[in-house]
Design an enzyme around this catalytic site. Structure first.
Site, PDB file in Angstrom:
ATOM      1  N   ASP A   1       2.673  -6.667   2.673  1.00  0.00           N
ATOM      2  CA  ASP A   1       1.406  -5.930   2.888  1.00  0.00           C
ATOM      3  C   ASP A   1       2.038  -4.456   3.728  1.00  0.00           C
ATOM      4  O   ASP A   1       1.387  -4.058   4.742  1.00  0.00           O
ATOM      5  CB  ASP A   1       0.441  -6.823   4.083  1.00  0.00           C
TER       6      ASP A   1
ATOM      7  N   HIS B   1       0.932  -1.064  -0.011  1.00  0.00           N
ATOM      8  CA  HIS B   1      -0.028   0.005  -0.020  1.00  0.00           C
ATOM      9  C   HIS B   1       0.833   1.186  -0.099  1.00  0.00           C
ATOM     10  O   HIS B   1       1.349   1.570   1.223  1.00  0.00           O
ATOM     11  CB  HIS B   1      -0.760   0.010   1.193  1.00  0.00           C
ATOM     12  N   PHE B   2       1.250   1.725  -1.321  1.00  0.00           N
ATOM     13  CA  PHE B   2       2.224   2.850  -1.361  1.00  0.00           C
ATOM     14  C   PHE B   2       1.669   4.194  -1.143  1.00  0.00           C
ATOM     15  O   PHE B   2       2.016   5.137  -1.354  1.00  0.00           O
ATOM     16  CB  PHE B   2       3.100   2.470  -2.637  1.00  0.00           C
TER      17      PHE B   2
ATOM     18  N   ASN C   1      -6.547   0.897  -2.233  1.00  0.00           N
ATOM     19  CA  ASN C   1      -7.499   1.583  -1.114  1.00  0.00           C
ATOM     20  C   ASN C   1      -6.541   2.926  -1.177  1.00  0.00           C
ATOM     21  O   ASN C   1      -6.322   3.175  -0.077  1.00  0.00           O
ATOM     22  CB  ASN C   1      -7.298   0.589  -0.041  1.00  0.00           C
TER      23      ASN C   1
ATOM     24  N   HIS D   1      -9.100 -10.006   0.551  1.00  0.00           N
ATOM     25  CA  HIS D   1      -8.986  -9.880   1.760  1.00  0.00           C
ATOM     26  C   HIS D   1     -10.064 -10.631   2.543  1.00  0.00           C
ATOM     27  O   HIS D   1     -11.048 -10.125   2.448  1.00  0.00           O
ATOM     28  CB  HIS D   1      -8.752  -8.236   2.087  1.00  0.00           C
TER      29      HIS D   1
HETATM   30  O1  DOR Z   1      -3.775  -3.724   8.232  1.00  0.00           O
HETATM   31  C1  DOR Z   1      -4.032  -3.205   7.278  1.00  0.00           C
HETATM   32  N1  DOR Z   1      -3.611  -2.116   6.383  1.00  0.00           N
HETATM   33  N2  DOR Z   1      -4.900  -4.185   6.490  1.00  0.00           N
HETATM   34  C2  DOR Z   1      -5.305  -3.665   5.272  1.00  0.00           C
HETATM   35  O2  DOR Z   1      -6.138  -4.511   4.707  1.00  0.00           O
HETATM   36  C3  DOR Z   1      -5.185  -2.570   4.771  1.00  0.00           C
HETATM   37  C4  DOR Z   1      -3.817  -1.818   5.454  1.00  0.00           C
HETATM   38  C5  DOR Z   1      -3.806  -0.660   4.980  1.00  0.00           C
HETATM   39  O3  DOR Z   1      -3.968   0.083   3.950  1.00  0.00           O
HETATM   40  O4  DOR Z   1      -3.583   0.312   5.858  1.00  0.00           O
HETATM   41 ZN    ZN Z   2      -3.055  -5.089   2.505  1.00  0.00          ZN
END
Ligand code: DOR
Ligand code: ZN
Length: 400
Positions: A292, A43-44, A75, A166
């Protein structure tokens, strides 16, 4: 041109970029040369959250950790759910990487909701896969009803796309939240407990088998999920398992030390479950390692539970954690290569990794944050043996 051989060469100072046309001979006599890592789950944060991370900070963090390719999650703010936003995101990333002269590779996931299934056909050639959140997490992406979920599985099959899931059950989370109201972050692991993951997983496996959709199960955090997937794989082989460094190397006892800061979705599990998951990982039952990498500010990580931001950084420390495990005799180098590049290329139909990472297998160093903007890392201060010393992407070396 980069030639790696047993010659004595001064490698230059840290954070020093050399043009790809630069001719360099590297003394690799005490080093290992491995395929650079492909991280299929990051998630950059951009577009939308440059305060948490930028593609410049994140890609340098990744290169520092031996990673040259990432698959970025949708996201963002706003979520990457339309063709227009997808193209915009690509433009923003390309512009930032080129402005900062960073050689790096990426692929993008497309976020699916009940409202945008019709637009999947228009992005199918521009994405690495579809991301489906069955339980809510950071951001606004969610598919919590079975009818929509079924439609997504059918559509993915139609266009031959992979679904990255997920798997946490939204209904279960909501019910458990009502029962367990507490500011103690340890309840996070009780709300989103192993059953929460299993309920969602079973549903996803059911639809994957029904439509013969390729399913990549993100951040599998319990041995029970691994067992369930391995069983289903007998009927439908295109089911794949990803594990994260934090579920392999951390467990729920870490709340005592780090409190809200280790809140993550899915949450950390008991030491016993962590050990069994690690065993499955070292035995070859798990296909891929995804960090992740989900950076947040320290302020957001320290908000009282349940308002804590969920997520942990991972790109800088993943390979050292694996190499340290290799030094301890827990995992083979072949397994490391499989889960960090070879299997990922096969699953996602990518050409074999041509980028390289040079490893000093005996180098011992304490983990400390180098490039990521994340306000917290659970590994900071940990002494690990086995570090990347140079990551080469598209022929461009990055000195660590
Ligand atoms: O802990 C998490 N953080 N799980 C996720 O599914 C999304 C991620 C985030 O984008 O912060
Ligand atoms: Zn993730």
């Amino acid at each position: 041109m980069i030639e790696i051989m047993n010659a004595n060469t001064e490698l230059g100072k840290k954070d020093y970029y050399i043009d790809s046309s630069y001719s360099l001979t590297i003394d690799a006599s005490d080093l290992f040369v491995l395929p650079a890592m492909i991280d299929p789950h990051v998630h950059f944060r951009n577009p939308g959250q440059a305060d948490k991370e930028t593609w410049s900070s994140a890609s340098k963090a990744a290169l520092f950790g031996g990673i040259t390719t990432v698959f970025d999650m949708p996201n963002n703010i706003p979520s990457c759910t339309t063709k227009h936003r997808l193209m915009d995101k690509k433009r923003i990333i390309d512009e930032e990487l080129s402005r900062n002269k960073i050689a790096f590779r990426y692929h993008l996931y497309f976020g699916v909701t009940a409202k945008n299934i019709h637009s999947i056909s228009s992005v199918k050639d521009d994405i690495i896969g579809l991301k489906v959140f069955m339980g809510s997490s950071t951001g606004d992406l969610l598919i919590a009803d079975d009818a929509t979920l079924e439609k997504v599985f059918a559509t993915a099959k139609k266009y031959n796309l992979i679904i990255a899931i997920h798997a946490e059950d939204e209904q279960y989370i909501r019910e458990k939240k009502k029962l367990l109201r507490s500011s103690d972050p340890e309840v996070h692991s009780l709300i989103r407990d192993p059953t929460c993951a299993l309920i969602a997983l079973r549903k996803a496996l059911y639809f994957a088998c029904m439509y013969q959709t390729t399913l990549y199960v993100l951040h599998v955090s319990t041995p029970e999920e691994v067992e369930e997937i391995l069983e289903a794989k007998k009927k439908h082989p295109r089911l794949y398992i990803e594990a994260t460094p934090h579920h392999l190397f951390l467990n729920s006892t870490y709340y005592k030390k780090h409190h809200t800061k280790v809140v993550v979705n899915p949450p950390l599990r008991s030491p016993e479950r962590q050990q069994r998951l690690l065993q499955y990982f070292t035995q070859g039952c798990i296909d891929a390692l995804g960090t992740d990498h989900a950076p947040h500010s320290l302020e957001d990580k320290q908000k009282p539970y349940p308002n804590t931001a969920a997520g942990l950084p991972g790109v800088e420390s993943a390979l050292p954690l694996l190499l340290n495990a290799w030094n301890e005799g827990t995992i083979s180098l072949k397994r490391i290569i499989d889960v960090t590049s070879r299997n990922i290329c096969k699953i996602f139909s990518l050409p074999l990794q041509e980028d390289l990472v040079l490893i000093d297998p005996r180098k011992t160093k304490v983990v400390r944050k180098m490039y990521s903007k994340a306000g917290f890392s659970p590994y900071e201060g940990k002494k690990l043996t086995g570090w990347p010393v140079m990551t080469i992407c598209r022929g461009v070396p990055f000195m660590t």
